[in-house]
Design a protein around this motif. Structure first.
Motif, PDB file in Angstrom:
ATOM      1  N   UNK A  42       0.748  -1.213  -0.025  1.00 53.73           N
ATOM      2  CA  UNK A  42       0.046   0.057   0.184  1.00 53.73           C
ATOM      3  C   UNK A  42       0.992   1.238   0.112  1.00 53.73           C
ATOM      4  N   UNK A  43       0.479   2.197  -0.705  1.00 56.22           N
ATOM      5  CA  UNK A  43       1.188   3.486  -0.636  1.00 56.22           C
ATOM      6  C   UNK A  43       0.196   4.507  -0.641  1.00 56.22           C
ATOM      7  N   UNK A  44       0.322   5.233   0.402  1.00 52.39           N
ATOM      8  CA  UNK A  44      -0.419   6.474   0.537  1.00 52.39           C
ATOM      9  C   UNK A  44       0.258   7.934   0.723  1.00 52.39           C
ATOM     10  N   UNK A  45      -0.351   8.743   0.410  1.00 56.64           N
ATOM     11  CA  UNK A  45       0.230  10.161   0.239  1.00 56.64           C
ATOM     12  C   UNK A  45      -0.632  11.336   0.667  1.00 56.64           C
ATOM     13  N   UNK A  46      -0.091  12.508   1.445  1.00 58.24           N
ATOM     14  CA  UNK A  46      -1.005  13.414   1.780  1.00 58.24           C
ATOM     15  C   UNK A  46      -0.155  14.580   1.479  1.00 58.24           C
ATOM     16  N   UNK A  47      -0.746  15.497   0.863  1.00 53.12           N
ATOM     17  CA  UNK A  47       0.020  16.983   0.518  1.00 53.12           C
ATOM     18  C   UNK A  47      -0.800  17.902   0.625  1.00 53.12           C
ATOM     19  N   UNK A  48      -0.385  19.048   1.335  1.00 57.81           N
ATOM     20  CA  UNK A  48      -1.460  20.207   1.720  1.00 57.81           C
ATOM     21  C   UNK A  48      -0.509  21.341   1.152  1.00 57.81           C
ATOM     22  N   UNK A  49      -1.149  21.924   0.370  1.00 58.55           N
ATOM     23  CA  UNK A  49      -0.591  23.391  -0.009  1.00 58.55           C
ATOM     24  C   UNK A  49      -1.522  24.588   0.311  1.00 58.55           C
ATOM     25  N   UNK A  50      -0.748  25.787   0.350  1.00 55.94           N
ATOM     26  CA  UNK A  50      -1.464  27.052   0.847  1.00 55.94           C
ATOM     27  C   UNK A  50      -0.957  28.099  -0.290  1.00 55.94           C
ATOM     28  N   UNK A  51      -1.926  28.957  -0.697  1.00 52.98           N
ATOM     29  CA  UNK A  51      -1.748  29.972  -1.446  1.00 52.98           C
ATOM     30  C   UNK A  51      -2.185  31.370  -0.825  1.00 52.98           C
ATOM     31  N   UNK A  52      -1.157  32.044  -0.183  1.00 56.32           N
ATOM     32  CA  UNK A  52      -1.405  33.387   0.353  1.00 56.32           C
ATOM     33  C   UNK A  52      -1.309  34.773  -0.411  1.00 56.32           C
ATOM     34  N   UNK A  53      -2.692  35.156  -0.443  1.00 55.10           N
ATOM     35  CA  UNK A  53      -2.627  36.462  -1.165  1.00 55.10           C
ATOM     36  C   UNK A  53      -2.668  37.425  -0.337  1.00 55.10           C
ATOM     37  N   UNK A  54      -1.998  38.441   0.243  1.00 59.40           N
ATOM     38  CA  UNK A  54      -2.122  39.292   1.541  1.00 59.40           C
ATOM     39  C   UNK A  54      -1.927  40.635   0.801  1.00 59.40           C
ATOM     40  N   UNK A  55      -2.547  41.464   1.711  1.00 62.47           N
ATOM     41  CA  UNK A  55      -2.336  43.024   1.618  1.00 62.47           C
ATOM     42  C   UNK A  55      -2.568  43.658   2.653  1.00 62.47           C
ATOM     43  N   UNK A 112       1.711  37.582  -3.356  1.00 60.15           N
ATOM     44  CA  UNK A 112       1.339  36.265  -3.252  1.00 60.15           C
ATOM     45  C   UNK A 112       2.437  35.491  -2.569  1.00 60.15           C
ATOM     46  N   UNK A 113       2.368  34.313  -2.150  1.00 54.26           N
ATOM     47  CA  UNK A 113       3.283  33.489  -1.683  1.00 54.26           C
ATOM     48  C   UNK A 113       2.565  32.027  -1.856  1.00 54.26           C
ATOM     49  N   UNK A 114       3.313  31.108  -2.085  1.00 58.49           N
ATOM     50  CA  UNK A 114       2.890  29.762  -2.209  1.00 58.49           C
ATOM     51  C   UNK A 114       3.783  28.755  -1.049  1.00 58.49           C
ATOM     52  N   UNK A 115       2.776  28.171  -0.497  1.00 56.05           N
ATOM     53  CA  UNK A 115       3.367  27.400   1.005  1.00 56.05           C
ATOM     54  C   UNK A 115       3.074  25.960   0.888  1.00 56.05           C
ATOM     55  N   UNK A 116       3.825  25.103   1.334  1.00 56.55           N
ATOM     56  CA  UNK A 116       3.715  23.890   1.797  1.00 56.55           C
ATOM     57  C   UNK A 116       3.202  23.858   3.308  1.00 56.55           C
ATOM     58  N   UNK A 117       1.948  23.410   3.572  1.00 55.38           N
ATOM     59  CA  UNK A 117       1.502  23.460   4.790  1.00 55.38           C
ATOM     60  C   UNK A 117       1.749  22.012   5.603  1.00 55.38           C
ATOM     61  N   UNK A 118       1.668  21.058   4.945  1.00 52.61           N
ATOM     62  CA  UNK A 118       1.742  19.586   5.503  1.00 52.61           C
ATOM     63  C   UNK A 118       2.077  18.791   4.401  1.00 52.61           C
ATOM     64  N   UNK A 119       2.631  17.560   4.799  1.00 52.35           N
ATOM     65  CA  UNK A 119       3.014  16.519   3.856  1.00 52.35           C
ATOM     66  C   UNK A 119       3.475  15.294   4.496  1.00 52.35           C
ATOM     67  N   UNK A 127       6.955  15.199   6.569  1.00 50.94           N
ATOM     68  CA  UNK A 127       7.566  16.425   6.169  1.00 50.94           C
ATOM     69  C   UNK A 127       7.320  17.523   7.147  1.00 50.94           C
ATOM     70  N   UNK A 128       6.095  17.721   7.442  1.00 52.03           N
ATOM     71  CA  UNK A 128       5.788  18.923   8.367  1.00 52.03           C
ATOM     72  C   UNK A 128       5.818  20.165   7.435  1.00 52.03           C
TER      73      UNK A 128
END
Length: 967
Positions: A412-425, A454-461, A496-497
Motif C-alpha cells: 500500500x502506498x498512501x500520500x497526503x499533501x497540503x499547500x497554501x496560497x497566500x494573497x495578502x495585503x 502572493x506566496x505559495x506554501x507547503x502546509x503539511x505533507x 515532512x511537516x
C-alpha cells in the motif's frame, strides 16, 4: 435568548433502555431500513486482518454500516458517528468547513495527555496516518463504506501490538458484487445556519456598564449622559456607533450541496465498485469576494473517488486493487482559517468605531482592527490538499498443500499533501473625532495601503509505504472449526511537516517512522458452542533504543454459546445466548507528544549553553546537555480484561453487555517525585505513570417483524467509564488535593468559589486584614468572588489565596456517560430515520471575552447583566464589574464551570420512495425523495451557546432536500 433545559432522569433511563448493537450479536436481520429493503444479517464480522462468523466472535466489537451514516450530511466522516457505537465517544472539534475534526475515544481516556489517547485507524487493512484534517479516515464519505468496526478489548487489538492500547477503528470499504451493472445517483441541496451566534450587549448597555466598571475601580467615567442618550436613540451613528459586528460579517444561511455517483457489478472473474462524490459548503461569512476582487468568498469543496477491483486471475490466484483519494480546497478572506476573525468579533465593542467613516474609509484604531476591513482588504487565502490511498493484494489458494490454506502479499502506498496560497495585503484604518466646529477630524492612518502580494506554501505533507504478507488457514473437520493466521507488516511513514511558521513543525520530521509487526491468531470452535481464540503481536518501533524496540503482546478469549446446550435448546424466550471473556496485554507507542525530550529520547542532545568571561561579561557560545538521555524508555502497556454476554430474546430483541477493566502502566511522566530539582540537571521523563479505567457498554435492539406493512426498529447504546490516575511521580505539594493521583484523568484543578465578598467582609478586612484572605496582588472589593482558603498545611486556612488553594473542581471535558438512540420506520413508500445522542458527566468552562466582561479590552455579554451591585447583592450571580483585567474574579474556578450535559438530535431523515410500478415506467429501479437534517436541536444547561463549542466558528445545523435514483 436560548432556552435552557434540565435533562430529565426519565429521559436518560429511556435512552438507556434502547440500544445500538455490537457486531457480535447481530444474529438476526439488521434494523436499518433503506428505500429498498432491510439489510440482511451480518454473517461475518471484520475482526482485523480477517473475518469471522459473527456468532463465533469472542471479542468486544461494535459495528455500524455506511448506509446508516449516509442519512446525515457532514463534511467529515467522524461527525457521522455521534451516538452510533457503544464504547465510542466522539467530541466535536468545531464546525469550520475543512478545518475542524472531531476527536474519537474508545472507552474513554486511558492515559495521560490527549495526544496519546487517539485510536489506531485502519482502512481496508492498512494504517491511516495523519492527524486532524489530514487523517484519511476523516476524509472518507459514507457512500464508499461498507462497515466501520471498533475493536475494544485486548483479544481484538493485540495483533496490532504497541499501537492498539487505545482501541482500533476499522473501515471496510464496499466491494464489487457479481451481477449486472448497478448505478446509483444521489444529490442533496440545502443550507447551513449557525445554531447559536454569541450575544453581546449593544452600545448603550455597554457604555452604561463600562461607566459602572470604571466607578468600581475608582476611575472617572468615560461616557456622559449626552453620550448615553446618543447611543440609546441612535441619533449619531458616526460618532456614537452601535455596530453588531457578527451581523456585519456573517450571513444567516449558507448553501451546501453534495453529489454521489456509484457503479458496481461484475462476474465470476472481475467485480468492481466505483464511487465518485462531491461536496461543497459555502461558509457563514458574507460574500466579500463579490464586493472586492482582491478578497474571496468563503467556500469549501471536497471531491472523493474510489475504485475497488477484485479479479480472479486464475482458478487459485486472485487480486484486489484499490485506489481512492480525496481532493479538498477551501477559500477564506483574511486568513487560512477563521480563528482570528472570530476572536476579534468576540472582543470588539459595539461603539469602538463605525464600519465606514463619512469619507468611505474603514473605521478602526491602533487597538482594534476592523473585521469588515479585514475581510475585504487583507487579501485571500486558499488551502489545497490531496490524499491518495492505493493498495494491491494477491492471494493464492494453497489447497494442494493443505485444504483451506492460502497465502497473500500486499503493498500500500498512501500520500497526503497540503499547500497554501497566500494573497495578502494591508489597508489603512482611521479613527475619527468631532472638531470644535462640528467637523470630522481624522487621526493618522493605522496601517498603510499595499498591493496584493502572493506566496505559495507547503502546509503539511506525509507519505507511507506498507508491506504485508499473510498465511491463512480455515478448516472444518466434523464438529471442529479451526482458523489460523500468520501475518507480517512493515510500514514506513515520512512526515515532512510545514515549510513555514503556520504551525509547529514535526520534531525530526524528515526521519521516517518505522514499524515492523508480526502477528498470529488461532481460533477454535467445537460444535458451534465452545469458542476459544489466542492471538499475539510482536512489534518493533524505531523511536526506542536498539535492544528495546520490540515487544510481545499476547491475548486470549473464550466463549460459550449456552443456547446451543440441551437445557436451553427448547427455551421459547432465549433464542441465542453467549458468554465470553478476554484478557491480554496491549501497548501504546504514541508517547512522543506526552513529554519526551525528543523523538529519540534514548540519545543525549545538546544545545544552548555558553559562558561569560572578563569584566565586560562577554558572552561566548557553547553547548550544554539538554535532558539526560533515557535508554530505557519504552511504550505504555495495558492489561485489559473484558467480560461480555450477547443474547437474542423473543426473536426480535437483541442484547449485548460488556464490562471492562484496563490497567495502564509505564506511562511517560516527569520524574518530579524521584529526582529533586536541586540536583542541577534536566531530568528525563520516565515510564513511571499508572492509570486505571473501568466501565461497561450496553447495547440493545428491537426490530419489528419484517413481513408487516409497518416496520420499525429501535436500537441504542449506553457507555460508561470511570478512570483515575494511580501514580504520576508528582512533586511534593503543600496541599494534598493538588495531587493528580486518585483523581480522574484530566481532572480540572482550580479554586472553589464560595460566593461574593460583602460590604461587611470588606469592612472587617479594613479592621483586621488577616480575617479576609487576599488574592494574588489584587485589591479586593465588595462584589468580588470569594474563594475557599485551604492553602495551609493539612488543608487549613493560611490567610492567603494562591495556587496552593486549588483543588479538584468539576469534571473533565469528555463525558463519561454516553447514550445513543437510533430509531426508524417504514410504511409502504414512507420511511424515517432519527439519531439522538445524550451525554453527561462532563464540565464546560466559560472563559475569554465571551463571558468575562471588559477583560482584554473586550466587550460585555448578557451574562453580566445580573452583576453584583450593593442593590443586587442578595440575587447577583456575576461579580462586580471591573474595567481592569481583574486578577481575582477571572481565576480558573468553580464559578465559571457549567454542567456540560446535553441531549441532541444528531440527524433526522424523512423519505418517500415511488411505487415500483411507477418507477418502472421511467426505467428506474428506485426513486426516493427525502429531507435530511443534521444537528437540529440541543437540550442543554448552557444558555450561552453550544456546550460542545462555546467559542470560535459557530456550531451549524444543516437541512437538505435530496433525491436518490437507482438503475
Amino acid at each position: 435568548m436560548k432556552r435552557t433545559y434540565t435533562i430529565p432522569v426519565f429521559l436518560v433511563l429511556l435512552l438507556g433502555v434502547f440500544g445500538n448493537v455490537h457486531a457480535q450479536q447481530r444474529t438476526g436481520q439488521l434494523p436499518t431500513l433503506d428505500s429498498v429493503a432491510v439489510f440482511p444479517a451480518l454473517a461475518v464480522t471484520n475482526i482485523g486482518f480477517g473475518n469471522l462468523p459473527t456468532q463465533r466472535v469472542t471479542s468486544a466489537l461494535s459495528t455500524v454500516y455506511g448506509s446508516d451514516l449516509e442519512k446525515n450530511f457532514s463534511l467529515n466522516l467522524g461527525n457521522t458517528l455521534y451516538g452510533r457505537l457503544a464504547g465510542l465517544s466522539v467530541t466535536q472539534g468545531g464546525s469550520e468547513p475543512g478545518a475542524s475534526t472531531p476527536n474519537l475515544f474508545v472507552r474513554g481516556v486511558n492515559t495521560f495527555g490527549a495526544a496519546g489517547n487517539a485510536p489506531l485507524y485502519i482502512i481496508d487493512g492498512y494504517i491511516s496516518n495523519g492527524a486532524g484534517p489530514s487523517n484519511a479516515f476523516m476524509q472518507l464519505v459514507p457512500e464508499e463504506i461498507e462497515t466501520i468496526t471498533v475493536l475494544k478489548d485486548a483479544s481484538a487489538t493485540a495483533i496490532y501490538g504497541a499501537r492498539a492500547a487505545n482501541g482500533v477503528v476499522l473501515v471496510t470499504t464496499k466491494a464489487g458484487k457479481a451481477g449486472p451493472l448497478r448505478i446509483s445517483f444521489t444529490t442533496r441541496q440545502g443550507f447551513n445556519q449557525a445554531q447559536y451566534v454569541p450575544k453581546f450587549l449593544n452600545a448603550y448597555n455597554y457604555s452604561v456598564l463600562y461607566n459602572e466598571a470604571l466607578s468600581n475601580d475608582g476611575l472617572p467615567t468615560r461616557y456622559t449622559p449626552a453620550d448615553l442618550d446618543a447611543y440609546q436613540n441612535g441619533t449619531d451613528p458616526v460618532f456614537h456607533p452601535d455596530v453588531n459586528w457578527y451581523n456585519q460579517v456573517l450571513r444567516p444561511t449558507a448553501p451546501v450541496s453534495s453529489y454521489n455517483l456509484t457503479f458496481g457489478g461484475g462476474d465470476k472473474f472481475v467485480r468492481y465498485f466505483v464511487n465518485l462524490n462531491a461536496i461543497t459548503s459555502q461558509g457563514l461569512f458574507k460574500k466579500f469576494g463579490d464586493m472586492n476582487d482582491e478578497s474571496s468568498n468563503s467556500n469549501y469543496a471536497k471531491y472523493n473517488f474510489r475504485t475497488n477491483l477484485d479479479v480472479n486471475l486464475t482458478q487459485r490466484l486472485s487480486a484486489e486493487f484499490k485506489i481512492a483519494g480525496s481532493f479538498e480546497q477551501s477559500n477564506n478572506p483574511n486568513n487560512y482559517t477563521t480563528g482570528s476573525t472570530f476572536g476579534l468579533l468576540a472582543q470588539l465593542p459595539p461603539n469602538a468605531f463605525p464600519v465606514y467613516n463619512p469619507n468611505g474609509s474603514f473605521g478602526g484604531n491602533a487597538l482594534y482592527a476592523n473585521p469588515v476591513g479585514n475581510m475585504l482588504a487583507t487579501g485571500f487565502f486558499t488551502n489545497n490538499s490531496r490524499t491518495v490511498l492505493s493498495s494491491l493484494k494477491l492471494t493464492e489458494q494453497l489447497d494442494m498443500i493443505a485444504k483451506g490454506l492460502s497465502a497473500s502479499v500486499s503493498v500500500s502506498i498512501n500520500n497526503y499533501f497540503e499547500s497554501g496560497s497566500r494573497k495578502s495585503k494591508q489597508y489603512p484604518r482611521y479613527s475619527i473625532s468631532r472638531g470644535v466646529a462640528g467637523d470630522t477630524i481624522y487621526s493618522p492612518a493605522v496601517g498603510q495601503l499595499t498591493s496584493l502580494a502572493g506566496a505559495e506554501e507547503t502546509l503539511d505533507q506525509y507519505r507511507s509505504l506498507i508491506f504485508q504478507s499473510f498465511l491463512n488457514y480455515k478448516r472444518t473437520v466434523g464438529k471442529n472449526d479451526i482458523s489460523a493466521m500468520l501475518m507480517f507488516n512493515s510500514d514506513n511513514v515520512t512526515v515532512f511537516g510545514p515549510a513555514n511558521d503556520l504551525s509547529t513543525p514535526t520534531a525530526n520530521s524528515t526521519d521516517p517512522y518505522k514499524h515492523n509487526n508480526g502477528a498470529a491468531r488461532f481460533t477454535y470452535t467445537y460444535n458451534n458452542k465452545y469458542l476459544a481464540e489466542v492471538s499475539a503481536g510482536y512489534m518493533g518501533s524505531d523511536i526506542f533504543a536498539p535492544g528495546q524496540r520490540y515487544g510481545f503482546f499476547p491475548a486470549a478469549s473464550v466463549g460459550w454459546v449456552l443456547s446451543g446446550e440441551k437445557f436451553l435448546s427448547n427455551n421459547k424466550t432465549i433464542d441465542f445466548l453467549k458468554l465470553r471473556g478476554s484478557y491480554g496485554l496491549v501497548g501504546n507507542d504514541n508517547i512522543v507528544t506526552q513529554g519526551l525530550s525528543s523523538r529519540y529520547a534514548y540519545t543525549a542532545t545538546f544545545g544552548g549553553g555558553g559562558y561569560f568571561f572578563g569584566t565586560g561579561n562577554t558572552a561566548v557560545g557553547g553547548f550544554a546537555e539538554n535532558a539526560i538521555a533515557n535508554p530505557n524508555v519504552t511504550w505504555e502497556k495495558e492489561k485489559s480484561l473484558n467480560i461480555g454476554v450477547d443474547a437474542t430474546l423473543f426473536k426480535n430483541f437483541d442484547l449485548s453487555v460488556d464490562v471492562f477493566n484496563r490497567d495502564r502502566y509505564d506511562i511517560v511522566v516527569a520524574s518530579a517525585s524521584t529526582t529533586p530539582l536541586f540536583s542541577g540537571i534536566v531530568t528525563p521523563n520516565l515510564n513511571q505513570g499508572k492509570a486505571n479505567n473501568k466501565g461497561f457498554d450496553v447495547a440493545l435492539r428491537y426490530n419489528a417483524t419484517q413481513k408487516k406493512d409497518f416496520q420499525f426498529f429501535v436500537e441504542s447504546n449506553f457507555s460508561y467509564f470511570k478512570n483515575k490516575v494511580v501514580f504520576n511521580a508528582e512533586a511534593i505539594q503543600l496541599n494534598s488535593r493538588l495531587y493528580a493521583a486518585g483523581n480522574a484523568i484530566g481532572q480540572p484543578i482550580g479554586l472553589k468559589a464560595i460566593g461574593f465578598y460583602s460590604l461587611e467582609d470588606i469592612a472587617q478586612r479594613q479592621l483586621d486584614p488577616k480575617n479576609v484572605p487576599g488574592v494574588l496582588s489584587e485589591v479586593i472589593k465588595a462584589g468580588d468572588i470569594k474563594y475557599q482558603d485551604i492553602g495551609g498545611p493539612d488543608g487549613k486556612p493560611d490567610g492567603i489565596i494562591d495556587a496552593n488553594d486549588r483543588m479538584p473542581i468539576g469534571n473533565p471535558g469528555l463525558p463519561n456517560l454516553s447514550l445513543g438512540l437510533h430509531t426508524g420506520f417504514r410504511y409502504k413508500g414512507f420511511d424515517a430515520d432519527l439519531v439522538f445522542q445524550a451525554v453527561t458527566g462532563n464540565t464546560v468552562y466559560l472563559g475569554g471575552n465571551y463571558f468575562q466582561a471588559f477583560q482584554g479590552n473586550g466587550q460585555v455579554a448578557p451574562i453580566a447583566l445580573n452583576r453584583w451591585t450593593p442593590q443586587t447583592a442578595a440575587t447577583a450571580d456575576y461579580p462586580r464589574l471591573s474595567s481592569k483585567d481583574n486578577l481575582n474574579n477571572y481565576q480558573f474556578s468553580t464559578f465559571w464551570q457549567r454542567n456540560g450535559s446535553f441531549v441532541k438530535l444528531r440527524s433526522a431523515e424523512i423519505g418517500y420512495s415511488l411505487p415500483t410500478a411507477l418507477s418502472d415506467r421511467v426505467r428506474l429501479k428506485t426513486v426516493r425523495f427525502f429531507v435530511n437534517g443534521t444537528n437540529l436541536f440541543s437540550l442543554d444547561r448552557v444558555p450561552y451557546g453550544d456546550p460542545e463549542t462555546l467559542t470560535g466558528y459557530p456550531v451549524t445545523r444543516t437541512v437538505t432536500l435530496g433525491l436518490k435514483v437507482q438503475l
